[in-house]
Enzyme design. Structure first.
Site, PDB file in Angstrom:
ATOM      1  CB  CYS A  97      -7.361   0.712   2.011  1.00 45.79           C
ATOM      2  SG  CYS A  97      -5.939   1.703   1.816  1.00 45.79           S
ATOM      3  NE  ARG A 120      -2.314   1.253  -0.513  1.00 41.26           N
ATOM      4  CZ  ARG A 120      -2.131   0.102   0.508  1.00 41.26           C
ATOM      5  NH1 ARG A 120      -2.531  -1.021   0.200  1.00 41.26           N
ATOM      6  NH2 ARG A 120      -1.969   0.904   1.670  1.00 41.26           N
ATOM      7  CB  CYS A 163     -11.029   6.151   2.920  1.00 37.60           C
ATOM      8  SG  CYS A 163     -11.786   4.936   2.140  1.00 37.60           S
ATOM      9  CG  HIS A 182      -5.625   7.636   3.250  1.00 41.32           C
ATOM     10  ND1 HIS A 182      -3.989   7.378   3.031  1.00 41.32           N
ATOM     11  CD2 HIS A 182      -5.977   6.267   3.541  1.00 41.32           C
ATOM     12  CE1 HIS A 182      -3.910   6.341   2.976  1.00 41.32           C
ATOM     13  NE2 HIS A 182      -4.883   5.402   3.058  1.00 41.32           N
TER      14      HIS A 182
END
Lengths: 166, 103, 278, 103
Positions: C239, C235, C192, C196
């Site tokens: 992802c 989401r 992640c 991000h």
């Protein structure tokens, strides 16, 4: 990397809107057989269906306005993004600096069908409309307005990059 | 960006190499499928099952059903290889993730 | 006096006694928020709830136009109706939540000491349904996303306030979420954080990668690419698929813990869901 | 939920600004569903706005108008409390109407 200074949260209008929205929620779905009850339902037969199945600008304008002669004019202003954040929802608005505008249309040249939407503008209504359209790919977007049977336009290239992450 | 490069390299390394086995039988295909399944369970327990692994495994099962044992065996072996890679990735990440923490 | 001395000695020695691996959520959060504030010095903390729109003028202009009449408005209205509709036993969702469910979304996910598990707002809504003899709803899309959108809208602007109690299981859940967030997975070998944190604000194809900070604040979300509402879990699934990893189940411990960690990192930011994104 | 139309009309001086958000799938007929089947075209063809019963705008929409369409326009005249009517008909003959008062 572009970094914008001080973008505050939400849009300034959002809060007012949330309060206001409650007023307009009572809409009814009326099936065709009850259509007579809904006096205000628009007449579907006025729909210029032919204008919506053309693949060129000239044919679209001919079908919609009865002429394909169009002049680019600085009096028609259009607000469209350089790069669409999502091709499914592209905000497009136009504003014509002209009196007696009777009609308008938004065309996307590289869409499967060129015509996106058209408007009949009666006296007293301002020739400025915002809406959201779908763009299949990077395309020239044209705003056309009709004044006294003549067409004026402005155009802009809108890039469409479809992406999924974000 | 170096890291992204490494990721691309990794994904290139593990492009499907499906070689058809010479003399596959139902037994050998079933064995390969069972072996892949065991490895995939380990990968799943490490929260790192690759989509490609599942796809290859599904293809193996489908081929087995149709009696294409050579394809079934090759796909199952491919699934097992991918599962092995994801298990190795998960093992390495047990420590490596700490390097990514924001300090 | 003596007692006080002992107490003092305990507080002094406590950090030494704890190994470096002992979870310290508060310190993590400070570091996490500090990382982004240092990375993008022009952005105030509260602006992070606007995600990718801090990084592209063209996109933020389009967004402002879209927010004139936000596309999630139907979901909020539908959600309100569902929220207020009585179950067959005569009760409503309000009966399951503190303050009747109004203005409390910023406190989720919550740790539930009874089950030792993290409860997201979506899971709490489903628990309420089960408690009133109803079937669970999908945690990703549909009516549950609408109800979440309505409940979240009543928390608009309230500071996100996720609590991690002094409970070994709560700390373990937080730590598991943190590990999930930073662990690379999938065939593409991304975490992640790869997108991000490390690549936040950069472009991935046509899109700007949202910083992890503030990311949870705008959920549930109307994404133009979905064409409808989705929850944070939707989401997560997206992802995972993008990095070619099999997604977990929507109510899995992995996703609960990840939501717990990520939302805790957003503590103090204003709740701004539901949101709209490309 | 039933087909909805949200209307927001405000007056400032001589000008009344109308914004509307219409719940409609606006399926273009070019998109396939998860099963690979084309979703048939389903879109609003005509939308009409009235002020005190007089038409202030007629919109002709095609499949290239976005899902849940938004429109904003303005007209001269209109006072706080006046009714604004909105109605549409789509290519399947479904219609919806609503009205809201100018704020």
């Amino acid at each position: 990397m572009e970094q914008i200074n001080g973008l505050t949260r939400g849009s300034p209008k959002r809060r007012d809107f949330l309060v206001a929205a409650a007023a307009g929620t009572a809409a009814a779905l009326v099936l065709p057989r009850f259509a007579s009850a809904a006096a205000a339902a628009p007449n579907a037969s006025t729909y210029p269906a032919k204008a919506f199945i053309q693949k060129t600008e000239a044919a679209t304008l001919q079908a919609m306005f009865g002429t394909s002669t169009v002049t680019a004019s600085p009096d028609v202003k259009m607000d469209a993004p350089d790069i669409a954040e999502n091709g499914a929802v592209v905000p497009i608005s136009f504003d014509a600096n002209a009196k007696n505008v009777t009609g308008a249309a938004i065309l996307a040249i590289d869409n499967p069908f060129v015509m996106a939407c058209a408007y009949k503008i009666p006296a007293g209504t301002n020739p400025a409309i915002s809406s959201r359209v779908k763009l299949a790919k990077t395309t020239q977007v044209i705003s056309v307005v009709e004044v006294g049977g003549k067409l004026m336009s402005t155009s802009k290239q809108v890039k469409v990059t479809l992406g999924g992450c974000g | 960006m170096k890291r992204l490069g490494a990721a691309v390299l990794l994904s290139v390394m593990i492009c499907p190499v499906v070689a058809l086995a010479g003399s596959a039988t139902k037994a050998s295909a079933d064995h390969a499928i069972a072996s892949a399944q065991t490895k995939m369970k380990i990968a799943a327990s490490n929260q790192d099952q690759w989509i490609a692994t599942v796809d290859a495994f599904k293809a193996a099962k489908a081929a087995e059903q149709k009696g294409d044992f050579a394809i079934a065996e090759a796909e199952a072996k491919h699934a097992a290889t991918l599962a092995d890679l994801s298990i190795a990735q998960a093992k390495a990440q047990k420590k490596l993730w700490q390097n990514e923490i924001v300090h | 006096m003596r007692l006080a001395f002992i107490a003092l000695a305990l507080t002094v020695s406590a950090p030494l006694a704890q190994a470096a691996s002992q979870p310290d959520p508060a310190a993590d959060m400070k570091a996490f928020q500090g990382y982004f504030l240092k990375q993008f010095p022009k952005l105030p903390l509260a602006a992070y709830v606007n995600g990718p729109y801090n990084f592209s003028k063209s996109e933020s202009d389009q967004w402002k136009q879209i927010m004139e009449f936000p596309p999630y408005q139907f979901a909020v209205d539908d959600g309100k109706k569902l929220f207020e509709t009585k179950f067959p036993d005569g009760k409503t969702y309000a009966s399951c939540f503190p303050n009747g469910g109004i203005g409390i979304a910023q406190n989720y996910p919550m740790f539930d000491a009874k089950t030792g598990k993290v409860v997201t707002l979506g899971i709490a809504i489903n628990r309420c349904r089960v408690a009133n003899g109803q079937k669970k709803l999908k945690l990703t899309v549909g009516p549950l996303a609408d109800i979440s959108a309505y409940m979240t809208s009543t928390s608009d602007g309230k500071p996100i306030n996720v609590v991690i109690p002094h409970n070994p299981k709560a700390l373990a859940a937080y730590e598991a979420g943190k590990e999930y967030f930073y662990t690379r997975r999938g065939q593409l070998n991304f975490s992640c954080a790869s997108c991000h944190v490390q690549a936040a604000g950069m472009h991935l194809r046509g899109d700007v990668l949202s910083p992890a900070l503030g990311l949870t604040a705008a959920f549930p979300l109307y994404r133009s690419s979905w064409g409808d509402m989705g929850t944070l879990v939707r989401r997560f699934i997206g992802c995972n698929q993008k990095v070619k990893s099999e997604p977990s189940k929507p109510d899995s411990t992995a996703y609960r813990d990840l939501a717990y960690f990520m939302t805790y990192m957003d503590n103090g930011l204003p709740e701004s869901g539901p949101g709209a994104r490309p | 939920m039933a087909n909805q139309i949200l209307v927001h009309a405000m007056t400032s001086g001589d000008t009344t600004t109308v914004e509307a958000l219409v719940k409609h799938p606006m399926d273009s007929g070019f998109v396939k569903d998860a099963a690979g089947k084309i979703i048939p075209a389903h879109y609003i063809e005509v939308i009409e706005f009235t002020h005190m019963g007089k038409i202030v705008l007629t919109g002709y929409w095609g499949p290239a108008v976005s899902k849940n369409p938004f429109i904003k326009f303005s007209f001269q005249g209109g006072k706080s409390g006046d009714p604004i009517g909105v109605s549409w008909v789509d290519n399947k003959g479904e219609t919806a109407t609503t009205s809201a008062n100018i704020m």
